[in-house]
Design a protein around this motif. Structure first.
Motif, PDB file in Angstrom:
ATOM      1  N   TYR A 167       0.804  -1.211   0.000  1.00 28.36           N
ATOM      2  CA  TYR A 167       0.000   0.000   0.000  1.00 28.36           C
ATOM      3  C   TYR A 167       0.844   1.272   0.000  1.00 28.36           C
ATOM      4  O   TYR A 167       0.312   2.360  -0.218  1.00 28.36           O
ATOM      5  N   GLN A 168       2.132   1.165   0.280  1.00 29.59           N
ATOM      6  CA  GLN A 168       2.970   2.367   0.334  1.00 29.59           C
ATOM      7  C   GLN A 168       3.252   2.872  -1.083  1.00 29.59           C
ATOM      8  O   GLN A 168       3.266   2.100  -2.038  1.00 29.59           O
ATOM      9  N   PRO A 169       3.469   4.177  -1.239  1.00 30.02           N
ATOM     10  CA  PRO A 169       3.726   4.739  -2.571  1.00 30.02           C
ATOM     11  C   PRO A 169       4.938   4.071  -3.225  1.00 30.02           C
ATOM     12  O   PRO A 169       6.002   3.972  -2.607  1.00 30.02           O
ATOM     13  N   PRO A 170       4.811   3.597  -4.451  1.00 29.03           N
ATOM     14  CA  PRO A 170       5.937   2.937  -5.113  1.00 29.03           C
ATOM     15  C   PRO A 170       7.075   3.885  -5.449  1.00 29.03           C
ATOM     16  O   PRO A 170       8.138   3.443  -5.879  1.00 29.03           O
ATOM     17  N   GLY A 171       6.866   5.175  -5.243  1.00 27.14           N
ATOM     18  CA  GLY A 171       7.931   6.139  -5.489  1.00 27.14           C
ATOM     19  C   GLY A 171       8.866   6.347  -4.314  1.00 27.14           C
ATOM     20  O   GLY A 171       9.776   7.161  -4.389  1.00 27.14           O
ATOM     21  N   PHE A 172       8.651   5.651  -3.208  1.00 28.88           N
ATOM     22  CA  PHE A 172       9.535   5.785  -2.046  1.00 28.88           C
ATOM     23  C   PHE A 172      10.983   5.485  -2.437  1.00 28.88           C
ATOM     24  O   PHE A 172      11.269   4.536  -3.166  1.00 28.88           O
ATOM     25  N   ASN A 173      11.923   6.288  -1.894  1.00 22.86           N
ATOM     26  CA  ASN A 173      13.334   5.969  -2.070  1.00 22.86           C
ATOM     27  C   ASN A 173      13.841   5.286  -0.784  1.00 22.86           C
ATOM     28  O   ASN A 173      13.085   5.069   0.157  1.00 22.86           O
ATOM     29  N   GLN A 174      15.124   4.962  -0.758  1.00 21.83           N
ATOM     30  CA  GLN A 174      15.653   4.205   0.379  1.00 21.83           C
ATOM     31  C   GLN A 174      15.531   4.984   1.690  1.00 21.83           C
ATOM     32  O   GLN A 174      15.208   4.410   2.739  1.00 21.83           O
ATOM     33  N   LYS A 175      15.745   6.291   1.653  1.00 20.00           N
ATOM     34  CA  LYS A 175      15.624   7.097   2.865  1.00 20.00           C
ATOM     35  C   LYS A 175      14.199   7.035   3.422  1.00 20.00           C
ATOM     36  O   LYS A 175      13.989   6.942   4.643  1.00 20.00           O
ATOM     37  N   GLN A 176      13.234   7.078   2.542  1.00 22.45           N
ATOM     38  CA  GLN A 176      11.836   7.047   2.979  1.00 22.45           C
ATOM     39  C   GLN A 176      11.440   5.676   3.532  1.00 22.45           C
ATOM     40  O   GLN A 176      10.738   5.578   4.532  1.00 22.45           O
ATOM     41  N   TRP A 177      11.890   4.608   2.874  1.00 18.28           N
ATOM     42  CA  TRP A 177      11.610   3.262   3.391  1.00 18.28           C
ATOM     43  C   TRP A 177      12.268   3.067   4.753  1.00 18.28           C
ATOM     44  O   TRP A 177      11.667   2.489   5.668  1.00 18.28           O
ATOM     45  N   THR A 178      13.504   3.554   4.895  1.00 22.73           N
ATOM     46  CA  THR A 178      14.196   3.434   6.176  1.00 22.73           C
ATOM     47  C   THR A 178      13.465   4.228   7.253  1.00 22.73           C
ATOM     48  O   THR A 178      13.330   3.777   8.397  1.00 22.73           O
ATOM     49  N   GLY A 179      12.956   5.418   6.889  1.00 19.58           N
ATOM     50  CA  GLY A 179      12.185   6.210   7.840  1.00 19.58           C
ATOM     51  C   GLY A 179      10.922   5.504   8.276  1.00 19.58           C
ATOM     52  O   GLY A 179      10.521   5.570   9.452  1.00 19.58           O
ATOM     53  N   LEU A 180      10.276   4.799   7.344  1.00 19.97           N
ATOM     54  CA  LEU A 180       9.066   4.052   7.687  1.00 19.97           C
ATOM     55  C   LEU A 180       9.394   2.911   8.650  1.00 19.97           C
ATOM     56  O   LEU A 180       8.673   2.679   9.627  1.00 19.97           O
ATOM     57  N   ALA A 181      10.510   2.206   8.385  1.00 20.78           N
ATOM     58  CA  ALA A 181      10.921   1.117   9.284  1.00 20.78           C
ATOM     59  C   ALA A 181      11.263   1.664  10.671  1.00 20.78           C
ATOM     60  O   ALA A 181      10.925   1.058  11.696  1.00 20.78           O
ATOM     61  N   ARG A 182      11.914   2.827  10.709  1.00 15.92           N
ATOM     62  CA  ARG A 182      12.259   3.429  12.008  1.00 15.92           C
ATOM     63  C   ARG A 182      10.992   3.861  12.754  1.00 15.92           C
ATOM     64  O   ARG A 182      10.917   3.768  13.975  1.00 15.92           O
ATOM     65  N   LYS A 183       9.988   4.344  12.035  1.00 10.68           N
ATOM     66  CA  LYS A 183       8.724   4.714  12.678  1.00 10.68           C
ATOM     67  C   LYS A 183       8.089   3.485  13.344  1.00 10.68           C
ATOM     68  O   LYS A 183       7.562   3.566  14.454  1.00 10.68           O
ATOM     69  N   MET A 184       8.155   2.348  12.656  1.00  7.05           N
ATOM     70  CA  MET A 184       7.613   1.117  13.239  1.00  7.05           C
ATOM     71  C   MET A 184       8.353   0.751  14.529  1.00  7.05           C
ATOM     72  O   MET A 184       7.756   0.278  15.495  1.00  7.05           O
ATOM     73  N   LYS A 185       9.648   0.993  14.535  1.00  6.75           N
ATOM     74  CA  LYS A 185      10.464   0.680  15.708  1.00  6.75           C
ATOM     75  C   LYS A 185      10.189   1.648  16.854  1.00  6.75           C
ATOM     76  O   LYS A 185       9.940   1.216  17.996  1.00  6.75           O
ATOM     77  N   GLU A 186      10.211   2.943  16.567  1.00  3.29           N
ATOM     78  CA  GLU A 186      10.149   3.940  17.636  1.00  3.29           C
ATOM     79  C   GLU A 186       8.723   4.270  18.084  1.00  3.29           C
ATOM     80  O   GLU A 186       8.497   4.547  19.255  1.00  3.29           O
ATOM     81  N   SER A 187       7.770   4.238  17.154  1.00  3.35           N
ATOM     82  CA  SER A 187       6.400   4.632  17.496  1.00  3.35           C
ATOM     83  C   SER A 187       5.514   3.453  17.874  1.00  3.35           C
ATOM     84  O   SER A 187       4.587   3.595  18.674  1.00  3.35           O
ATOM     85  N   TYR A 188       5.785   2.282  17.288  1.00  2.62           N
ATOM     86  CA  TYR A 188       4.900   1.148  17.505  1.00  2.62           C
ATOM     87  C   TYR A 188       5.583  -0.040  18.195  1.00  2.62           C
ATOM     88  O   TYR A 188       4.970  -1.075  18.393  1.00  2.62           O
ATOM     89  N   GLY A 189       6.862   0.113  18.546  1.00  2.24           N
ATOM     90  CA  GLY A 189       7.539  -0.924  19.314  1.00  2.24           C
ATOM     91  C   GLY A 189       7.932  -2.160  18.529  1.00  2.24           C
ATOM     92  O   GLY A 189       8.082  -3.236  19.101  1.00  2.24           O
ATOM     93  N   ALA A 190       8.101  -2.035  17.226  1.00  2.00           N
ATOM     94  CA  ALA A 190       8.536  -3.188  16.431  1.00  2.00           C
ATOM     95  C   ALA A 190       9.906  -3.659  16.935  1.00  2.00           C
ATOM     96  O   ALA A 190      10.770  -2.835  17.235  1.00  2.00           O
ATOM     97  N   PRO A 191      10.126  -4.980  17.035  1.00  4.62           N
ATOM     98  CA  PRO A 191      11.379  -5.503  17.593  1.00  4.62           C
ATOM     99  C   PRO A 191      12.542  -5.418  16.609  1.00  4.62           C
ATOM    100  O   PRO A 191      13.121  -6.426  16.203  1.00  4.62           O
ATOM    101  N   LEU A 192      12.882  -4.213  16.206  1.00  4.60           N
ATOM    102  CA  LEU A 192      13.953  -3.987  15.244  1.00  4.60           C
ATOM    103  C   LEU A 192      15.114  -3.262  15.906  1.00  4.60           C
ATOM    104  O   LEU A 192      14.906  -2.282  16.627  1.00  4.60           O
ATOM    105  N   SER A 193      16.325  -3.726  15.660  1.00  3.45           N
ATOM    106  CA  SER A 193      17.496  -2.980  16.091  1.00  3.45           C
ATOM    107  C   SER A 193      17.761  -1.891  15.059  1.00  3.45           C
ATOM    108  O   SER A 193      17.170  -1.877  13.979  1.00  3.45           O
ATOM    109  N   GLU A 194      18.665  -0.959  15.375  1.00  3.46           N
ATOM    110  CA  GLU A 194      18.980   0.089  14.405  1.00  3.46           C
ATOM    111  C   GLU A 194      19.593  -0.513  13.146  1.00  3.46           C
ATOM    112  O   GLU A 194      19.355  -0.039  12.036  1.00  3.46           O
TER     113      GLU A 194
END
Length: 214
Positions: A64-91
């Motif tokens: 569902y995410q915009p197919p125009g996302f670049n790597q910085k945007q995808w990384t920001g989305l993954a970090r949001k999952m980690k910091e805002s929603y508690g996803a079990p991801l390391s940096e």
């Protein structure tokens, strides 16, 4: 004694003649099988995504995410999952997942096996300049209306209340854009608003203009 026995008989008769209700059998709901899986890749982020992203959501969410996302945007989305929603991801995981998603999803149309996803068109031929979509699409894609409504408080404030709060403020547009992009808490209550680092400047302005017009 007769009186007591008569009362007992009356009570026993009343109990024995109570209607008997059948116990309903348990309701069984069969959900359709998943039709979308993560796109395969040799990158290490693919393994991380398989192990950890599916804990919170299905692969549909990525499609569902915009197919125009670049790597910085995808990384920001993954970090949001980690910091805002508690996803079990390391940096380190965040970086690997961002790299995998950019290489596997950026600039490529959504999987064709789900009708709802077919409506999401390729935003641009380049990954750095996605086309600006209409406000309704932006609201839907970023789940804005799950926390806000036009005229009433949901999780966050009503858009009308936000517009009234900034009425006459010459810095309203820039401040609302900053709040959408970076999130935060304390302005309208203790429940934090997550950041949206994947939104482009033009998209942020569209959303801010919409909110302040209510």
């Amino acid at each position: 004694m007769k009186r007591v026995f008569g009362q007992y008989k009356a009570l026993l008769f009343a109990v024995c003649t109570l209607p008997i209700y059948a116990v309903a059998s348990p309701l069984t709901i069969n959900l359709p099988a998943e039709t979308i899986v993560l796109r395969p890749s040799d990158l290490p982020g693919y393994v991380v995504a398989q192990q950890k992203c599916g804990i919170c959501h299905s692969a549909d969410y990525i499609e569902y995410q915009p197919p125009g996302f670049n790597q910085k945007q995808w990384t920001g989305l993954a970090r949001k999952m980690k910091e805002s929603y508690g996803a079990p991801l390391s940096e380190s995981d965040v970086g690997l997942v961002g790299e995998y998603l950019a290489a596997t999803y950026s600039g490529k149309p959504a999987v064709e096996s789900k009708p709802a996803i077919k409506a999401i068109e390729v935003a641009s031929n380049t990954v750095d300049k996605p086309a600006v979509v209409d406000v309704k699409t932006l609201l839907d894609q970023n789940a804005c209306l799950g926390c806000h409504a036009i005229d009433r408080k949901v999780v966050g404030p009503a858009y009308h209340d936000v517009a009234m709060h900034y009425k006459g403020n010459a810095q309203a547009i820039s401040q609302v854009i900053d709040h959408i992009s970076h999130g935060g808490s304390g302005r309208w209550g203790e429940i934090p608003m997550p950041p949206f680092p994947g939104l482009q400047p033009a998209e942020l302005k569209q959303l801010a203009d919409f909110v302040l017009a209510q």
